[in-house]
Design an enzyme around this catalytic site. Structure first.
Site, PDB file in Angstrom:
ATOM      1  N   HIS A 164      17.726  49.078  -4.845  1.00 25.33           N
ATOM      2  CA  HIS A 164      18.400  49.217  -6.134  1.00 25.33           C
ATOM      3  C   HIS A 164      19.805  48.624  -6.070  1.00 25.33           C
ATOM      4  O   HIS A 164      20.798  49.355  -6.092  1.00 25.33           O
ATOM      5  CB  HIS A 164      18.447  50.703  -6.501  1.00 25.33           C
ATOM      6  CG  HIS A 164      19.069  51.028  -7.810  1.00 25.33           C
ATOM      7  ND1 HIS A 164      19.071  50.156  -8.889  1.00 25.33           N
ATOM      8  CD2 HIS A 164      19.742  52.151  -8.233  1.00 25.33           C
ATOM      9  CE1 HIS A 164      19.707  50.733  -9.904  1.00 25.33           C
ATOM     10  NE2 HIS A 164      20.126  51.928  -9.533  1.00 25.33           N
ATOM     11  N   CYS A 173      23.796  51.147 -14.281  1.00 24.27           N
ATOM     12  CA  CYS A 173      22.602  50.717 -13.541  1.00 24.27           C
ATOM     13  C   CYS A 173      21.667  49.875 -14.407  1.00 24.27           C
ATOM     14  O   CYS A 173      20.742  49.247 -13.894  1.00 24.27           O
ATOM     15  CB  CYS A 173      21.837  51.927 -13.035  1.00 24.27           C
ATOM     16  SG  CYS A 173      22.842  53.127 -12.169  1.00 24.27           S
TER      17      CYS A 173
END
Length: 391
Positions: free
Chosen positions: A338, A83
């Site tokens: 995200h 991430c």
């Protein structure tokens, strides 16, 4: 040595774009960044991405995106750090510019999570955890964060409602952001009645699955940056004042302290030292809040709240408009969205626009310095960037 400046930013709206490719999203963001910089064309391309190999069956992503964006022939490569891929890509792109290997570099991020259904995407995101010691035994990324949330609540005496004030405020900010995936306000009742996905984490406690792309253009030298600013009618430069990366163990069992994000501590201290800025002097922050507990722990380990105090301070109204620092006016990962490998670039682009005064959403109070914080895994890797407004 010559300083590095951000002279162009480009973002796509985050959403579930079943009929669009990663290449088309990326090209849109790149074209917007090039236009923002007065038509300046990059001479190298660095791309943050986590899941192209698994969900898109696509490697050679850097070359693919350069080709589809009309930049065939330039140096181009992908950076993967789960991430935190966007933040790590920025670190790499900054290094190219600072070293003089390239004087104009596009640093972007793109993710296409809707290439598969939710269970497949969940398994792909779980690859941010340790394959042998966590994923093999059935752990999901949400499950691991749920264990940390439970430990945090028990150690510091918080309730599920206490932690729910994080998404409540993120949705408020996102309602002003034209790029946000979830641009709508919510209520504590709606948050607390949303489905449990891994107790004590509910659906509204976590960032959504989505697609998106973001690009920033970096140049070497203040003279070049000022020339571009004059051409585009801008009166503010955005200097990259500090960058840092740090790592921790991938598996949680090997951590020194489960509730301390050590890579975040190390990277933030290094980036702030490089910039010559104290944590207490930072005006604006975009931090990584894939889950509510991540947001609170990050606030503490970045140095903006004492350990275990962030939820209390947040509920009292700290870190909002007029405070120091102001935090996540984009809506954060929680509500802005995200798109994993692009998230770190969204944060940097949003912080740059806040410094320039042209962010199209909820505006900060004329910040002079900004910090962005992007992590991979549960802060297995942390990328921290400090930006400075230069008149």
């Amino acid at each position: 040595m010559e300083k590095v400046f951000i002279v162009g930013v480009g973002l796509t709206k985050i959403g579930r774009f079943y009929n669009r490719s990663a290449a088309s999203l990326f090209r849109e963001a790149l074209e917007r960044a090039v236009s923002d910089a007065g038509g300046l064309k990059p001479r190298a391309l660095v791309v943050g991405n986590m899941t192209s190999s698994v969900l898109m069956q696509q490697d050679s992503l850097g070359a693919l995106l350069a080709d589809h964006s009309g930049l065939r022939g330039i140096p181009a490569f992908k950076v993967e750090a789960a991430c935190g891929s966007g933040g790590a890509a920025f670190y790499s792109g900054y290094s190219l510019v600072k070293s003089g290997l390239a004087d104009v570099v596009a640093v972007g991020g793109v993710e296409k999570l809707t290439e598969a259904n939710t269970p497949v995407v969940t398994r792909a995101l779980a690859q941010a955890a340790d394959a042998d010691f966590e994923v093999f035994y059935g752990a999901t990324f949400t499950g691991l964060n749920a264990m940390l949330a439970r430990l945090y609540m028990e150690k510091f005496g918080y309730t599920e409602e206490d932690l729910s004030y994080w998404p409540l405020r993120m949705h408020e900010y996102a309602s002003h952001n034209p790029y946000a995936q979830l641009p709508k306000k919510t209520s504590l009742k709606e948050i607390l009645e949303s489905p449990v996905i891994a107790e004590p984490i509910r659906l509204f406690h976590a960032a959504p699955i989505g697609d998106g792309a973001a690009v920033v253009l970096l140049v070497r030298g203040e003279e070049k940056a000022r020339e571009i600013a004059r051409q585009t009618g801008k009166d503010v430069l955005v200097e990259v004042a500090g960058v840092a990366l740090a790592t921790d163990s991938v598996d949680l069992a090997s951590r020194n302290d489960l509730l301390t994000l050590e890579s975040t501590v190390k990277a933030s201290r290094a980036a702030l030292e490089m910039a010559g800025v104290e944590a207490g002097k930072v005006d604006y922050v975009e931090l990584h809040d894939a889950f509510h507990v991540t947001g609170f722990a990050s606030l503490e380990d970045l140095g903006f709240a004492p350990k275990g105090e962030a939820p209390r301070l947040w509920k009292e109204g700290r870190f909002g408009k007029g405070d120091k620092p102001e935090v996540n006016f984009s809506g954060g990962l929680k509500a802005r969205g995200h798109p994993v490998g692009a998230t770190g670039i969204y944060q940097i682009a949003e912080a740059a626009m806040q410094l320039r005064g042209d962010f199209p959403g909820f505006k900060a109070s004329s910040p002079e310095t900004a910090l962005t914080h992007n992590i991979g895994g549960i802060s297995t890797i942390a990328a921290v960037t400090v930006l400075r407004r230069v008149k």
